[in-house]
Enzyme design. Structure first.
Site, PDB file in Angstrom:
ATOM      1  CB  SER A   1      -0.874  -0.069   1.266  1.00 46.20           C
ATOM      2  OG  SER A   1      -1.397   1.391   1.486  1.00 46.20           O
TER       3      SER A   1
ATOM      4  CE1 TYR B   1      -4.152  -2.035   4.926  1.00 49.57           C
ATOM      5  CE2 TYR B   1      -2.944   0.117   4.267  1.00 49.57           C
ATOM      6  CZ  TYR B   1      -3.552  -1.001   4.011  1.00 49.57           C
ATOM      7  OH  TYR B   1      -4.063  -1.198   2.607  1.00 49.57           O
TER       8      TYR B   1
ATOM      9  CE  LYS C   1      -1.857  -4.145   2.820  1.00 52.76           C
ATOM     10  NZ  LYS C   1      -2.146  -5.518   2.147  1.00 52.76           N
TER      11      LYS C   1
END
Length: 299
Positions: free
Chosen positions: A152, A165, A169
């Site tokens: 991401s 997150y 990622k």
């Protein structure tokens, strides 16, 4: 040349909705036998249901394709191993793995509980590791494998309120980098997609007009290319809204400080030279970067 997947078997995780569903449908439409994996949990990873995966399998079969559903939680290695055993019993091989499953627990770092951090890392990072580990030796024995990680822009460039997150990622990029040389002699190519798409993960963070322009189907062509026989390796494709770009890690040309000037003050004084991005380049592997440093240090 048309990209086809006839005779290939593909596992797509998190394929009950959003990006995973789009990838699964497109792979099946081009001839792949598809394993639609989805735990069926909510966006934060809680709950679980097989309905979403079964619905995608039904779509594929009605279109004339071949698919089976699997409800393994990718965060549980035993469940992943059982999934891969089911695939081998059913189809006898695994050619493609798309690590797409993910959850969100967005909070500022000060408000994040350790459980929120662990849950996100367990699905995104450990889930990808579990699935990759479970198929790795199968792909080595076949002398063929295509693995796609999902990173991401939050990990590559940072985003407020997504430290858990983002960490997971960005770790997947490191996993791709390390697996690339290990898979090379057995024709296993590992790549990564960085999607921008309208999914339940982005439904409440982007305006409605924009969401209409970035449907998952506008990301999937990049994933199918990365799954193809002629795919590159160790490549990140950013994709969204029918727009595509390649991303990579870059490093400026190294600058040597003599022993007499080896001080934090000199690092500060020469930082403009050290951070001269016009000299930046990527390195194929870690050793190339280390070698550049050792060569200059020994000069």
């Amino acid at each position: 040349m048309t990209i086809r997947f006839d005779g290939k078997v593909a596992i797509v995780t998190g394929a009950g909705a959003g990006l995973g569903r789009s990838h699964a449908l497109a792979l099946a439409a081009r001839g792949a036998k598809v394993v639609v994996n989805d735990f069926g949990g909510a966006r934060d990873g809680t709950g679980g249901s097989s309905e979403a995966a079964l619905a995608v399998v039904d779509e594929i079969r009605k279109a004339g394709g071949t698919a089976i559903a699997n409800g393994a939680n990718v965060a549980d290695f035993e469940q992943v191993q059982a999934m891969v055993k089911q695939v081998m019993d059913e189809f006898g091989r695994v050619d493609i793995l798309v690590n797409n499953a993910g959850i969100l627990r967005d909070k500022t770092f000060s408000k994040l509980e350790m459980a929120d951090i662990k849950a996100v890392i367990d699905v995104h990072l450990m889930g990808s590791i579990h699935c990759t580990k479970a198929v790795w030796d199968i792909m080595r024995e076949q002398n063929f494998g295509r693995i796609v990680m999902t990173t991401s822009s939050s990990g590559m460039y940072g985003n407020f309120g997504q430290s858990n997150y983002a960490a997971a990622k960005m770790a997947l990029v490191g996993l791709m980098n390390a697996l690339t040389p290990e898979g090379r002699k057995n024709n296993i190519r590992v790549n990564t997609v960085a999607p921008v798409a309208a999914t339940r993960m982005t439904a409440d963070v982007l305006p409605e007009e924009l969401l209409k322009r970035i449907q998952p189907e506008r990301v999937t062509p990049a994933v199918l290319y990365l799954c193809s026989d002629d795919s590159p390796s160790k490549t990140i494709i950013s994709a969204g809204g029918g727009v595509f770009a390649a991303a990579t890690m870059m490093e400026t040309a190294p600058v040597r400080l003599d022993d007499a000037e080896l001080s934090p003050e000199q690092v500060a004084a020469r930082f403009g030279e050290i951070a001269n991005w016009s000299s930046a380049r990527p390195y194929e592997e870690s050793f190339a970067e280390v070698q550049a440093f050792l060569t200059l240090a020994a000069a």
